[in-house]
Design a protein around this motif. Structure first.
Motif, PDB file in Angstrom:
ATOM      1  N   ILE A  17       0.935  -1.364   0.163  1.00 30.08           N
ATOM      2  CA  ILE A  17       0.035   0.005   0.072  1.00 30.08           C
ATOM      3  C   ILE A  17       0.811   1.251  -0.052  1.00 30.08           C
ATOM      4  CG2 ILE A  17      -1.773   1.275   1.419  1.00 30.08           C
ATOM      5  CD1 ILE A  17      -2.648  -1.383   2.426  1.00 30.08           C
ATOM      6  N   GLY A  18       1.972   1.225   0.940  1.00 28.78           N
ATOM      7  CA  GLY A  18       2.807   2.572   0.889  1.00 28.78           C
ATOM      8  C   GLY A  18       3.588   2.724  -0.477  1.00 28.78           C
ATOM      9  N   GLY A  19       3.923   1.450  -1.113  1.00 28.36           N
ATOM     10  CA  GLY A  19       4.689   1.852  -2.469  1.00 28.36           C
ATOM     11  C   GLY A  19       3.934   2.273  -3.341  1.00 28.36           C
ATOM     12  N   LEU A  20       2.549   1.816  -3.549  1.00 26.10           N
ATOM     13  CA  LEU A  20       1.502   2.429  -4.489  1.00 26.10           C
ATOM     14  C   LEU A  20       1.220   3.687  -4.227  1.00 26.10           C
ATOM     15  CD1 LEU A  20      -1.019  -0.550  -5.176  1.00 26.10           C
ATOM     16  CD2 LEU A  20       0.760   0.198  -6.381  1.00 26.10           C
ATOM     17  N   PHE A  21       1.035   4.073  -3.123  1.00 28.51           N
ATOM     18  CA  PHE A  21       0.780   5.693  -2.365  1.00 28.51           C
ATOM     19  C   PHE A  21       2.047   6.397  -2.897  1.00 28.51           C
ATOM     20  CE2 PHE A  21       1.597   8.874   0.698  1.00 28.51           C
ATOM     21  CZ  PHE A  21       0.490   9.638   0.371  1.00 28.51           C
ATOM     22  N   LEU A  22       3.211   6.084  -2.700  1.00 29.02           N
ATOM     23  CA  LEU A  22       4.289   6.879  -3.033  1.00 29.02           C
ATOM     24  C   LEU A  22       4.514   6.861  -4.695  1.00 29.02           C
ATOM     25  CD1 LEU A  22       6.643   8.239  -1.538  1.00 29.02           C
ATOM     26  CD2 LEU A  22       7.995   5.921  -1.880  1.00 29.02           C
ATOM     27  N   ILE A  23       4.068   5.772  -5.219  1.00 36.72           N
ATOM     28  CA  ILE A  23       4.223   5.972  -6.816  1.00 36.72           C
ATOM     29  C   ILE A  23       3.161   6.961  -7.382  1.00 36.72           C
ATOM     30  CG2 ILE A  23       3.893   4.598  -9.127  1.00 36.72           C
ATOM     31  CD1 ILE A  23       5.109   2.062  -7.663  1.00 36.72           C
ATOM     32  N   GLY A  24       1.883   6.785  -6.674  1.00 36.67           N
ATOM     33  CA  GLY A  24       0.853   7.582  -7.238  1.00 36.67           C
ATOM     34  C   GLY A  24       1.099   9.097  -6.697  1.00 36.67           C
ATOM     35  N   LYS A  25       1.450   9.325  -5.590  1.00 40.55           N
ATOM     36  CA  LYS A  25       1.731  10.706  -5.206  1.00 40.55           C
ATOM     37  C   LYS A  25       2.817  11.516  -6.151  1.00 40.55           C
ATOM     38  CE  LYS A  25       1.221  14.287  -2.658  1.00 40.55           C
ATOM     39  NZ  LYS A  25       0.229  15.331  -2.849  1.00 40.55           N
ATOM     40  N   SER A  26       4.015  10.791  -6.280  1.00 43.92           N
ATOM     41  CA  SER A  26       5.006  11.236  -7.042  1.00 43.92           C
ATOM     42  C   SER A  26       4.665  11.579  -8.757  1.00 43.92           C
ATOM     43  CB  SER A  26       6.285  10.285  -7.123  1.00 43.92           C
ATOM     44  OG  SER A  26       6.637   9.898  -5.725  1.00 43.92           O
ATOM     45  N   THR A  27       4.020  10.560  -8.902  1.00 46.39           N
ATOM     46  CA  THR A  27       3.345  10.693 -10.530  1.00 46.39           C
ATOM     47  C   THR A  27       2.499  11.714 -10.808  1.00 46.39           C
ATOM     48  OG1 THR A  27       3.702   8.269 -10.643  1.00 46.39           O
ATOM     49  CG2 THR A  27       2.520   9.381 -12.339  1.00 46.39           C
ATOM     50  N   THR A  28       1.716  12.011  -9.665  1.00 44.15           N
ATOM     51  CA  THR A  28       0.797  13.177  -9.636  1.00 44.15           C
ATOM     52  C   THR A  28       1.658  14.747  -9.612  1.00 44.15           C
ATOM     53  OG1 THR A  28      -1.128  12.003  -8.494  1.00 44.15           O
ATOM     54  CG2 THR A  28      -1.140  14.373  -8.501  1.00 44.15           C
ATOM     55  N   GLU A  29       2.624  14.597  -8.705  1.00 43.57           N
ATOM     56  CA  GLU A  29       3.566  15.687  -8.620  1.00 43.57           C
ATOM     57  C   GLU A  29       4.423  15.888  -9.875  1.00 43.57           C
ATOM     58  OE1 GLU A  29       3.883  17.810  -6.076  1.00 43.57           O
ATOM     59  OE2 GLU A  29       2.439  17.036  -4.694  1.00 43.57           O
ATOM     60  N   ILE A  30       4.718  14.937 -10.362  1.00 37.15           N
ATOM     61  CA  ILE A  30       5.460  15.078 -11.849  1.00 37.15           C
ATOM     62  C   ILE A  30       4.364  15.832 -12.844  1.00 37.15           C
ATOM     63  CG2 ILE A  30       6.446  14.002 -13.854  1.00 37.15           C
ATOM     64  CD1 ILE A  30       7.842  12.129 -11.817  1.00 37.15           C
ATOM     65  N   HIS A  31       3.202  15.220 -12.944  1.00 29.37           N
ATOM     66  CA  HIS A  31       2.388  15.631 -13.917  1.00 29.37           C
ATOM     67  C   HIS A  31       1.961  17.276 -13.611  1.00 29.37           C
ATOM     68  CE1 HIS A  31      -2.030  16.544 -15.282  1.00 29.37           C
ATOM     69  NE2 HIS A  31      -1.528  15.592 -16.327  1.00 29.37           N
ATOM     70  N   THR A  32       1.791  17.714 -12.137  1.00 25.28           N
ATOM     71  CA  THR A  32       1.482  18.723 -11.763  1.00 25.28           C
ATOM     72  C   THR A  32       2.446  19.746 -12.186  1.00 25.28           C
ATOM     73  OG1 THR A  32       0.080  18.241 -10.041  1.00 25.28           O
ATOM     74  CG2 THR A  32       0.916  20.461  -9.943  1.00 25.28           C
ATOM     75  N   LYS A  33       3.947  19.318 -12.004  1.00 25.03           N
ATOM     76  CA  LYS A  33       5.053  20.198 -12.606  1.00 25.03           C
ATOM     77  C   LYS A  33       5.065  20.580 -14.044  1.00 25.03           C
ATOM     78  CE  LYS A  33       8.850  22.112 -11.151  1.00 25.03           C
ATOM     79  NZ  LYS A  33       8.935  23.428 -10.435  1.00 25.03           N
ATOM     80  N   LEU A  34       5.039  19.463 -14.555  1.00 24.28           N
ATOM     81  CA  LEU A  34       4.846  19.286 -16.217  1.00 24.28           C
ATOM     82  C   LEU A  34       3.682  20.344 -16.773  1.00 24.28           C
ATOM     83  CD1 LEU A  34       5.844  15.673 -17.355  1.00 24.28           C
ATOM     84  CD2 LEU A  34       7.087  17.804 -17.067  1.00 24.28           C
ATOM     85  N   GLN A  35       2.600  20.341 -15.933  1.00 22.92           N
ATOM     86  CA  GLN A  35       1.751  21.171 -16.557  1.00 22.92           C
ATOM     87  C   GLN A  35       1.782  22.593 -16.132  1.00 22.92           C
ATOM     88  OE1 GLN A  35      -1.024  20.302 -18.370  1.00 22.92           O
ATOM     89  NE2 GLN A  35       0.153  18.349 -18.916  1.00 22.92           N
ATOM     90  N   GLY A  36       2.660  22.977 -15.252  1.00 20.48           N
ATOM     91  CA  GLY A  36       2.803  24.386 -14.587  1.00 20.48           C
ATOM     92  C   GLY A  36       1.874  24.821 -13.590  1.00 20.48           C
ATOM     93  N   GLU A  37       0.986  24.036 -13.113  1.00 15.93           N
ATOM     94  CA  GLU A  37       0.141  24.326 -12.264  1.00 15.93           C
ATOM     95  C   GLU A  37       0.743  24.821 -10.962  1.00 15.93           C
ATOM     96  OE1 GLU A  37      -2.548  21.062 -11.780  1.00 15.93           O
ATOM     97  OE2 GLU A  37      -2.765  21.103 -13.993  1.00 15.93           O
ATOM     98  N   GLU A  38       1.760  24.032 -10.394  1.00 16.13           N
ATOM     99  CA  GLU A  38       2.704  24.462  -9.405  1.00 16.13           C
ATOM    100  C   GLU A  38       3.055  25.700  -9.262  1.00 16.13           C
ATOM    101  OE1 GLU A  38       6.462  22.777  -8.307  1.00 16.13           O
ATOM    102  OE2 GLU A  38       5.393  21.658  -7.132  1.00 16.13           O
ATOM    103  N   ASP A  39       3.738  26.278 -10.423  1.00 16.54           N
ATOM    104  CA  ASP A  39       4.273  27.566 -10.596  1.00 16.54           C
ATOM    105  C   ASP A  39       3.477  28.689 -10.889  1.00 16.54           C
ATOM    106  OD1 ASP A  39       6.859  26.014 -10.421  1.00 16.54           O
ATOM    107  OD2 ASP A  39       6.682  25.630 -12.528  1.00 16.54           O
ATOM    108  N   ALA A  40       2.242  28.323 -11.037  1.00 15.82           N
ATOM    109  CA  ALA A  40       1.287  29.646 -11.309  1.00 15.82           C
ATOM    110  C   ALA A  40       0.890  30.279 -10.007  1.00 15.82           C
ATOM    111  CB  ALA A  40      -0.239  29.061 -11.547  1.00 15.82           C
ATOM    112  N   ASP A  41       1.361  31.521 -10.105  1.00 16.77           N
ATOM    113  CA  ASP A  41       1.178  32.372  -8.939  1.00 16.77           C
ATOM    114  C   ASP A  41       0.169  33.431  -8.872  1.00 16.77           C
ATOM    115  OD1 ASP A  41       3.618  31.536  -7.755  1.00 16.77           O
ATOM    116  OD2 ASP A  41       4.823  32.875  -8.950  1.00 16.77           O
ATOM    117  N   GLY A  42      -0.152  33.975  -7.985  1.00 21.05           N
ATOM    118  CA  GLY A  42      -1.417  35.249  -8.163  1.00 21.05           C
ATOM    119  C   GLY A  42      -2.422  35.034  -7.060  1.00 21.05           C
ATOM    120  N   PRO A  43      -3.302  35.661  -7.018  1.00 19.77           N
ATOM    121  CA  PRO A  43      -4.503  35.572  -6.058  1.00 19.77           C
ATOM    122  C   PRO A  43      -5.269  34.258  -6.219  1.00 19.77           C
ATOM    123  CG  PRO A  43      -5.220  37.145  -7.619  1.00 19.77           C
ATOM    124  CD  PRO A  43      -3.428  37.041  -8.019  1.00 19.77           C
ATOM    125  N   GLY A  44      -5.122  33.876  -7.469  1.00 18.34           N
ATOM    126  CA  GLY A  44      -6.249  32.556  -7.733  1.00 18.34           C
ATOM    127  C   GLY A  44      -5.412  31.197  -7.201  1.00 18.34           C
TER     128      GLY A  44
END
Length: 234
Positions: free
Chosen positions: A80-107
């Protein structure tokens, strides 16, 4: 050994805490590491129960095993821990590649402290099992293991801010760290199926990859690229 085994833990904490409001990030890292310390000490105090988790709960037939595959409590936790780590890391990579994490501003939205702490607790439990089972193979004295855990956590508390800042300031390092976490997640899943991987190989690969990336970072900062001279032979 505890410091080495805690590197993956501090990387995960540094990455997920980055989802918090900047004013809460240092507090989140401190709470996460203190929870990791309390969880490990608590598990060390119940060492006999942890050792008992290696006893099979039930058996299943699998094609690669000569005998029935015994599923233990440790296997379930690692899976369960391994699957959680894989899923969480993959989601973070996707977010980083989409630029959502770097979007600043009031929103821009931040995660709540409670949600981040729950994620940290879940992964702390998994990493703690791995760390404690390794420590059991090295020493028999629980007090020595507790002292080692306390000292390693003190070191990580001191350098957690530096590590987090370095990872978050360098996108390529962050991507490399997330890739490491996926690799560790895969390793945990494989261990849950009793396919042991020598951790020395994993940490050597991580260290080598990090060294190469640090060299690349230094090269990118140079004003002029390195010019290789031609060799002339008579």
């Amino acid at each position: 050994m505890e410091i080495v085994l805690g590197i993956d833990n501090i990387i995960f904490i540094s990455i997920v805490v980055n989802r918090l409001n900047p004013a809460q990030q240092q507090r989140g890292r401190t709470i996460g590491l203190l929870l990791a310390l309390l969880i490990r000490i608590g598990l060390l105090m119940s060492i006999s129960w942890i050792v008992g988790l290696k006893n099979p709960l039930f058996h299943v037939d699998v094609p690669w095993a000569e005998h029935d595959f015994g599923v233990t409590g440790r296997d379930i936790i690692l899976f369960i821990g391994g699957l959680f780590l894989i899923g969480k890391s993959t989601t973070e990579i996707h977010t980083k590649l989409q630029g959502e994490e770097d979007a600043d501003g009031p929103g821009k939205t931040y995660s709540s402290m409670g949600r981040i702490i729950i994620q940290i607790v879940l992964i702390d439990i998994v990493f703690s099992f791995d760390s404690i089972l390794t420590a059991v193979g090295l020493v028999d004295n629980v007090l020595i293991m507790i002292l080692a855990v306390v000292l390693s956590m003190a070191v990580m508390l001191i350098f957690s801010g530096v590590v987090a800042g370095f990872v978050n300031r360098n996108p390529t390092i962050k991507m490399l760290a997330l890739s490491f976490l996926i690799m560790i997640g895969v390793m945990l899943v494989m261990e849950s199926f009793h396919k042991e991987i020598e951790k020395g190989y994993i940490y050597f690969a991580m260290a080598f990859s990090l060294l190469v990336e640090l060299l690349n970072m230094r090269l990118r900062k140079q004003a002029d690229p390195v010019q290789l001279r031609d060799s002339h032979f008579d």
